[in-house]
Design an enzyme around this catalytic site. Structure first.
Site, PDB file in Angstrom:
ATOM      1  N   THR A  12     -20.216   8.644 -12.237  1.00 19.44           N
ATOM      2  CA  THR A  12     -19.846   9.779 -11.392  1.00 19.44           C
ATOM      3  C   THR A  12     -18.366  10.088 -11.466  1.00 19.44           C
ATOM      4  O   THR A  12     -17.951  11.248 -11.460  1.00 19.44           O
ATOM      5  CB  THR A  12     -20.244   9.485  -9.928  1.00 19.44           C
ATOM      6  OG1 THR A  12     -21.664   9.311  -9.854  1.00 19.44           O
ATOM      7  CG2 THR A  12     -19.846  10.629  -9.007  1.00 19.44           C
ATOM      8  N   ASP A  54     -24.324   8.056 -17.917  1.00 17.09           N
ATOM      9  CA  ASP A  54     -24.777   7.733 -16.572  1.00 17.09           C
ATOM     10  C   ASP A  54     -25.077   6.244 -16.553  1.00 17.09           C
ATOM     11  O   ASP A  54     -25.668   5.705 -17.488  1.00 17.09           O
ATOM     12  CB  ASP A  54     -26.036   8.537 -16.245  1.00 17.09           C
ATOM     13  CG  ASP A  54     -26.500   8.360 -14.814  1.00 17.09           C
ATOM     14  OD1 ASP A  54     -26.884   7.228 -14.463  1.00 17.09           O
ATOM     15  OD2 ASP A  54     -26.485   9.345 -14.063  1.00 17.09           O
ATOM     16  N   SER A  55     -24.676   5.538 -15.497  1.00 15.03           N
ATOM     17  CA  SER A  55     -24.808   4.073 -15.529  1.00 15.03           C
ATOM     18  C   SER A  55     -26.253   3.600 -15.526  1.00 15.03           C
ATOM     19  O   SER A  55     -26.524   2.435 -15.830  1.00 15.03           O
ATOM     20  CB  SER A  55     -24.051   3.438 -14.363  1.00 15.03           C
ATOM     21  OG  SER A  55     -24.715   3.654 -13.131  1.00 15.03           O
ATOM     22  N   THR A  86     -21.789   3.709 -10.388  1.00 13.26           N
ATOM     23  CA  THR A  86     -22.008   2.718  -9.330  1.00 13.26           C
ATOM     24  C   THR A  86     -23.395   2.082  -9.353  1.00 13.26           C
ATOM     25  O   THR A  86     -23.564   0.967  -8.865  1.00 13.26           O
ATOM     26  CB  THR A  86     -21.787   3.354  -7.942  1.00 13.26           C
ATOM     27  OG1 THR A  86     -22.695   4.450  -7.770  1.00 13.26           O
ATOM     28  CG2 THR A  86     -20.361   3.850  -7.795  1.00 13.26           C
ATOM     29  N   ASP A  87     -24.392   2.756  -9.927  1.00 15.51           N
ATOM     30  CA  ASP A  87     -25.761   2.249  -9.812  1.00 15.51           C
ATOM     31  C   ASP A  87     -25.946   0.885 -10.469  1.00 15.51           C
ATOM     32  O   ASP A  87     -26.650   0.024  -9.937  1.00 15.51           O
ATOM     33  CB  ASP A  87     -26.753   3.250 -10.408  1.00 15.51           C
ATOM     34  CG  ASP A  87     -26.956   4.453  -9.501  1.00 15.51           C
ATOM     35  OD1 ASP A  87     -26.575   4.388  -8.322  1.00 15.51           O
ATOM     36  OD2 ASP A  87     -27.500   5.470  -9.979  1.00 15.51           O
ATOM     37  N   LYS A 157     -24.412  -3.183  -4.441  1.00 18.44           N
ATOM     38  CA  LYS A 157     -24.305  -1.819  -3.942  1.00 18.44           C
ATOM     39  C   LYS A 157     -25.237  -1.683  -2.752  1.00 18.44           C
ATOM     40  O   LYS A 157     -26.435  -1.962  -2.848  1.00 18.44           O
ATOM     41  CB  LYS A 157     -24.682  -0.805  -5.027  1.00 18.44           C
ATOM     42  CG  LYS A 157     -24.520   0.642  -4.542  1.00 18.44           C
ATOM     43  CD  LYS A 157     -24.813   1.664  -5.618  1.00 18.44           C
ATOM     44  CE  LYS A 157     -24.657   3.070  -5.052  1.00 18.44           C
ATOM     45  NZ  LYS A 157     -24.938   4.127  -6.060  1.00 18.44           N
ATOM     46  N   TYR A 277     -39.297 -25.331   3.090  1.00 18.95           N
ATOM     47  CA  TYR A 277     -40.660 -24.984   3.486  1.00 18.95           C
ATOM     48  C   TYR A 277     -41.652 -25.429   2.408  1.00 18.95           C
ATOM     49  O   TYR A 277     -41.290 -25.692   1.267  1.00 18.95           O
ATOM     50  CB  TYR A 277     -40.790 -23.472   3.722  1.00 18.95           C
ATOM     51  CG  TYR A 277     -40.037 -22.982   4.930  1.00 18.95           C
ATOM     52  CD1 TYR A 277     -40.566 -23.112   6.216  1.00 18.95           C
ATOM     53  CD2 TYR A 277     -38.782 -22.399   4.796  1.00 18.95           C
ATOM     54  CE1 TYR A 277     -39.878 -22.659   7.326  1.00 18.95           C
ATOM     55  CE2 TYR A 277     -38.082 -21.941   5.900  1.00 18.95           C
ATOM     56  CZ  TYR A 277     -38.634 -22.071   7.162  1.00 18.95           C
ATOM     57  OH  TYR A 277     -37.942 -21.629   8.257  1.00 18.95           O
TER      58      TYR A 277
END
Length: 347
Positions: A12, A54-55, A86-87, A157, A277
């Site tokens: 971006t 674009d990431s 950022t993705d 993120k 557990y």
């Protein structure tokens, strides 16, 4: 002036357009010099276009190329800044941290929620803070965003449309860039600066959820070299065979096929404890590996690298469960209570 290498990969920050049209990759360097000229007062910055994607298009093969490029070029500079969408930013930062052991200088990954060319962009401050962090911050792979510096392999993120898009739930900040900029010492890595760019991408990240049909991940196993399981809480998953959705057969079949399974938690804070557990203990018996408090992205990338460099199960297990570059909290040594201590407490 100090020298900084600035590698642009896309995202971006370098895009144009926006509502009502879609964002698209644009001519980043021209925009950078016109919108952020003060950046070049901080350092002698060498700009390089690594990619313009674009990431969501970032893949392991590009991580390997990026790491190799940084390994080759970093000795000529005082630090490096990588601009990124950022993705998948946390995945890339995690990958670089494992691929560049012995890192002697800061490598800072940054991005933005709005393009650099917009009026209310966060890109300008993120870039300035990232360059300052590359000059003064700790010598490790970090993420600089919204005036905070995070360890790259500890970051998630967490927001889509707010400027404070990242958090590091299980690791303190490496830096705060307010009126004053303060930085933690960070990692002091041992050994020479090396490149470990090999990755095995045939892995899968499986999130446990109510209603998950075990037949689905079982059908995937023949195609996998490794599996990361996002379990509930401390490492829980459905294990009661009477209810028809037990995932224990997945661990058993994975062991037969020699497919390592790394268990991490869906919870943001703390991590898994497979001894706590019954279901976790059953997974341990079938050879499951504890991811501790690693983020899912860090665990996935670490497993990719572990499979590429460790040929036997014992060596891989040690690699996965041992902190390498600060990606997980080191377990405290077990304390064995002596009979003398017990008797004093009883009195």
């Amino acid at each position: 002036m100090p020298r900084i290498l600035l590698l642009h990969t896309g995202g971006t920050l370098g895009m144009a357009g926006g509502r009502p049209s879609a964002l698209r990759p644009a001519a980043f360097f021209k925009t950078l010099k016109s919108r952020c000229p003060e950046l070049f007062r901080l350092a002698d910055i060498e700009l390089e276009l690594f990619s313009n994607l674009d990431s969501s298009e970032m893949q392991p093969e590009l991580w390997s190329r990026l790491a190799a490029h940084l390994h080759r070029r970093l000795p000529e500079f005082d630090g490096a800044v990588v601009t990124h969408g950022t993705d998948t930013l946390a995945y890339t930062a995690s990958a670089l941290s494992f691929m560049l052991p012995g890192l002697p200088k800061p490598v800072v990954v940054t991005g933005s929620q709005r393009p650099l060319g917009e009026i209310r962009t966060d890109a300008r401050l993120n870039l300035i803070d990232a360059v300052l962090s590359a000059l003064q911050g700790p010598p490790e792979v970090s993420i600089c965003f919204d005036s905070h510096l995070y360890r790259g392999n500890r970051t998630r993120k967490v927001k889509v449309s707010e400027y404070d898009a990242f958090e590091s739930p299980n690791c303190p900040l490496l830096g705060t860039l307010g009126v004053d900029a303060t930085f933690a010492p960070g990692l002091r890595q041992k050994g020479p600066f090396r490149l470990r760019e090999k990755l095995e991408p045939r892995v899968f990240l499986l999130k446990v959820f109510p209603g998950l049909d075990p037949a689905l991940p079982l059908a995937l196993l023949p195609h996998l070299r490794g599996l990361v399981l996002e379990a509930y809480g401390a490492g829980n998953y459905p294990s009661d065979p009477s209810l028809g959705r037990s995932l224990l057969p997945l661990f058993q079949e994975a062991r037969k096929r020699d497919v390592p399974v790394v268990v991490v938690s869906q919870a943001y804070r703390n991590g898994v404890d497979l001894t706590l557990y019954e279901s976790g203990a059953a997974a341990l018996q079938e050879g499951a590996l504890s991811g501790g408090d690693m983020t899912p992205s860090a665990a996935l990338v670490k497993l990719m690298q572990g499979l590429a460099y460790h040929r036997n199960r014992e060596s891989l297990a040690r690699f996965i469960e041992t902190p390498i570059v600060g990606e997980m909290t080191e377990r405290p040594p077990a304390v064995v209570e002596t009979p003398a201590k017990k008797s004093r407490r009883a009195r």
